[in-house]
Structure formats: C-alpha cells, structure tokens
Design a protein around this motif. Structure first.
Motif, PDB file in Angstrom:
ATOM      1  N   PHE A 141       0.958  -1.294   0.171  1.00 26.98           N
ATOM      2  CA  PHE A 141       0.070   0.029  -0.006  1.00 26.98           C
ATOM      3  C   PHE A 141       0.815   1.224  -0.076  1.00 26.98           C
ATOM      4  N   PRO A 142       0.439   2.453  -0.480  1.00 24.90           N
ATOM      5  CA  PRO A 142       1.025   3.719  -0.240  1.00 24.90           C
ATOM      6  C   PRO A 142       0.555   4.377   0.800  1.00 24.90           C
ATOM      7  N   PRO A 143       0.883   4.426   1.926  1.00 27.29           N
ATOM      8  CA  PRO A 143       0.549   5.096   3.133  1.00 27.29           C
ATOM      9  C   PRO A 143       0.450   6.449   2.774  1.00 27.29           C
ATOM     10  N   VAL A 144      -0.803   7.396   3.199  1.00 31.83           N
ATOM     11  CA  VAL A 144      -0.973   8.837   2.633  1.00 31.83           C
ATOM     12  C   VAL A 144      -0.475   9.616   4.118  1.00 31.83           C
ATOM     13  N   GLY A 145      -0.317  10.805   3.826  1.00 32.48           N
ATOM     14  CA  GLY A 145       0.184  11.855   4.714  1.00 32.48           C
ATOM     15  C   GLY A 145      -0.406  13.167   5.213  1.00 32.48           C
ATOM     16  N   GLY A 146      -1.549  13.441   4.187  1.00 35.30           N
ATOM     17  CA  GLY A 146      -2.370  14.378   4.437  1.00 35.30           C
ATOM     18  C   GLY A 146      -3.323  14.803   5.616  1.00 35.30           C
ATOM     19  N   GLY A 147      -3.956  15.691   5.594  1.00 37.62           N
ATOM     20  CA  GLY A 147      -4.727  15.953   6.804  1.00 37.62           C
ATOM     21  C   GLY A 147      -5.719  16.922   6.635  1.00 37.62           C
TER      22      GLY A 147
END
Ligand code: ZN
Lengths: 95, 243
Positions: free
Chosen positions: A89-95
């Motif tokens: 998977f490609p972890p995401v980092g936004g919020g």
C-alpha cells in the motif's frame, strides 16, 4: 502460496484486491507481479536509475509481511513462507 | 456530575447502552487534544464538541487560506487570512457547545513546546505531515497516552489507534515517511476520517465496542472498499521497543 492484498493505487493498477503467489522472497514476489501486471506495475513500484544495478522500491511503496514492515525485516530479501500475508500500500500523509 | 441541561443535550447518546449516564460523565471528564486544525481536525473536533468532551485543546499555527475551504469546513470566507485556525474552530465550536471548555493553541508543535499536551488524556493526530507526527508519536509513547492516527489523500485514507506498550507505534508501521507540501484531496475524505477519529476517541473514553488497536483501517472512497489489516510491533523500534 503467500496471500497478497493490494490497496489504493496498487489495486487500481492490478485491478485486483488480492491474489496468491508462489514466491520465496518479497523481491521474487514483486518480479512475478511485474510479469503478471506489466510495465505499469513496475513503474509504480520501482525507482529506475540510469543504469539499474539494484532494484529500489519507490518511497511511497510500503510492504507489510504478516503486519510487519519489511523495512524492519530483511527489506526486499525478506523471506516468504506458505500462508504469509503480504499487504502492499501507499500510506498517505495529508490531513 | 451531569446537569439537567447535559441530560437533555446528550439525551440521544445517553440512550445508548454503550454510553449511558456513566459514559456521558466520562466524556465530560475527558481532556482531548486535537493536533492540527485542518480537514481532519475540523471534523474530529466538531463531533467531539457535540458529544460533550469536557475539555478540548486545539492546536494549529496556520491561518485559513481560500484553498483550505473545500475541506476545512469550520473555516469560512470571513476567516481567510484573518484569524488563526485553532482560534477559528474554537470560535465556531463555542457557539455549538458553550458547556465545554475549548482551548486554542496557536503555535506549531515542536519537541520544545510539546509538553502543552501533558494534560490531555487522549491525543488526536490531525496533522498533515509525518515529521510532526513522529514527534507526537514519541511524546505519546513516552507519556503512555493513546494516539488516534489518521491520514488522507485524494479519496483515500488510513486510521489506527496507538496504545503505547500494547500496540505498534507510528514508527513501527510507517518508518521513513517523506512529506508533501501540497496533496490533492476532496473534503469528504477528511470529513469521514476526522469523524472516524472522533469515534475512536469516544470509544476509548467510554469503553464502547472496540478500537483499532493493532489494526490499520483503509478506506477507498472511490470503490467504497473498506479493509482492516493487522499490524505488529517492530521489536527493535527506536521509539517503542523499550517501553
Ligand atoms: Zn514503535
């Protein structure tokens, strides 16, 4: 056979949620996927240097084997056994 | 103690067996810190304020921009370039629920000032970058505070609840994450994941149901697919191995 689960962009490219594959290591597993899913998968997963000497995973590609990040195992050389569960998977980092 | 007004305001959730009067009292006594007042922070703080968390601390150093408004729906046109994000949310939520205490901290969280989180019983990660997340993770592990983590991009997000000394920490699961300045995002993704974070907090406080401890949830809003995978501790983790 290892059971492999794809998430997000990996699911889009492979058009599969999960699959099973016979492979001894994560590296071999990814090579089999390049053969199976083609160039698109290869581009998504591997960095391409000018002269490719060693395969390098792209930064956003995270692979868990039985819930453990391969970074903390043997990276691409991490051994796989029967019934191992692999998540890509490609972890995401936004919020 | 719950007041008559509390009993009326929270009536519909007190009716739940999982919450009841006792659970509502626990919510009232809870102190929750929401780190980041962007898309996730908006949704998480909105539902936590409505549910009656006794004291909330909201932390963000930024000022709302027009390009934030597609997802950070507690910042409005009048706030753009005018106020701080934590202050903006505090103002809106104070008129939603004047019975709770809301504190706004308008600084960026660094290792220097992170002790402002000492009073919180639960910490909610609503950040937009991993460098600050790593500091937050270290603080939570060291101080044994549950950390609810979510992160989003596009139509996609991830969620887990970290319980120090029980579950893997952020560094176990996501080592070496790099940050993006700008990420594409639709508001519903932050709304959904912020609400799911609030739900984890409510369950942690009231013991209702089960939280995502040692589990990582993925939701892909494009295909409506929902997956939970088990995650394990790295025995040599530089942050949590010796805790
Ligand atoms: Zn750890």
């Amino acid at each position: 056979m290892a059971k492999v689960k794809f998430f997000a962009t990996f699911r889009e490219v492979t058009q599969e949620k999960e699959t099973e594959v016979e492979a001894c290591s994560v590296e071999e597993l990814l090579h089999k996927f390049v053969d199976k899913y083609g160039k698109k998968f290869e581009k998504l997963v591997f960095e391409k240097d000018e002269i490719p000497t060693e395969l390098k995973l792209r930064d956003y590609v995270k692979i868990l084997v039985n819930g453990r990040n391969i970074e903390h195992l043997d990276k691409l050389k991490t051994r796989l056994k029967n019934d191992d569960i692999v998540a890509i998977f490609p972890p995401v980092g936004g919020g | 103690m719950l007041t008559d007004r509390d009993m009326e305001r929270y009536d519909r959730q007190i009716l739940l067996d999982h919450i009841g009067r006792k659970g509502q009292e626990k919510l009232k006594k809870a102190r929750v810190a929401i780190v980041g007042a962007g898309g996730l922070g908006t949704a998480a703080s909105l539902y936590l304020a409505a549910a009656g968390i006794g004291k909330m601390t909201i932390i963000d150093c930024q000022v709302p921009e027009l390009s934030n408004l597609n997802r950070q729906v507690l910042h409005w046109e009048e706030d753009v370039a005018m106020t701080n994000k934590a202050e903006s949310i505090k103002e809106k939520l104070s008129s939603l629920n004047s019975d709770i205490q809301i504190e706004a901290i308008t600084e960026k969280i660094t290792t220097e000032n992170i002790d402002v989180l000492k009073d919180a019983t639960i910490i909610v990660d609503c950040l937009d970058n991993f460098s600050t997340r790593y500091s937050l993770n270290e603080f939570c592990v060291k101080n044994q505070k549950p950390l609810v983590h979510a992160a989003v991009e596009g139509f996609y997000g991830q969620l887990t609840t970290i319980i120090p000394s029980k579950t893997p920490c952020l560094k176990c699961i996501f080592p070496k994450m790099t940050d993006k300045e700008i990420f594409p995002i639709i508001g519903v993704t932050t709304g959904l994941f912020g609400a799911l974070e609030a739900n984890e907090v409510i369950k942690l406080i009231t013991d209702a149901g089960e939280v995502l401890a040692g589990k990582l949830l993925f939701y892909d809003l494009l295909s409506n697919s929902f997956d939970i995978i088990e995650i394990k501790k790295n025995e040599k983790c530089e942050v949590c191995a010796n805790i």
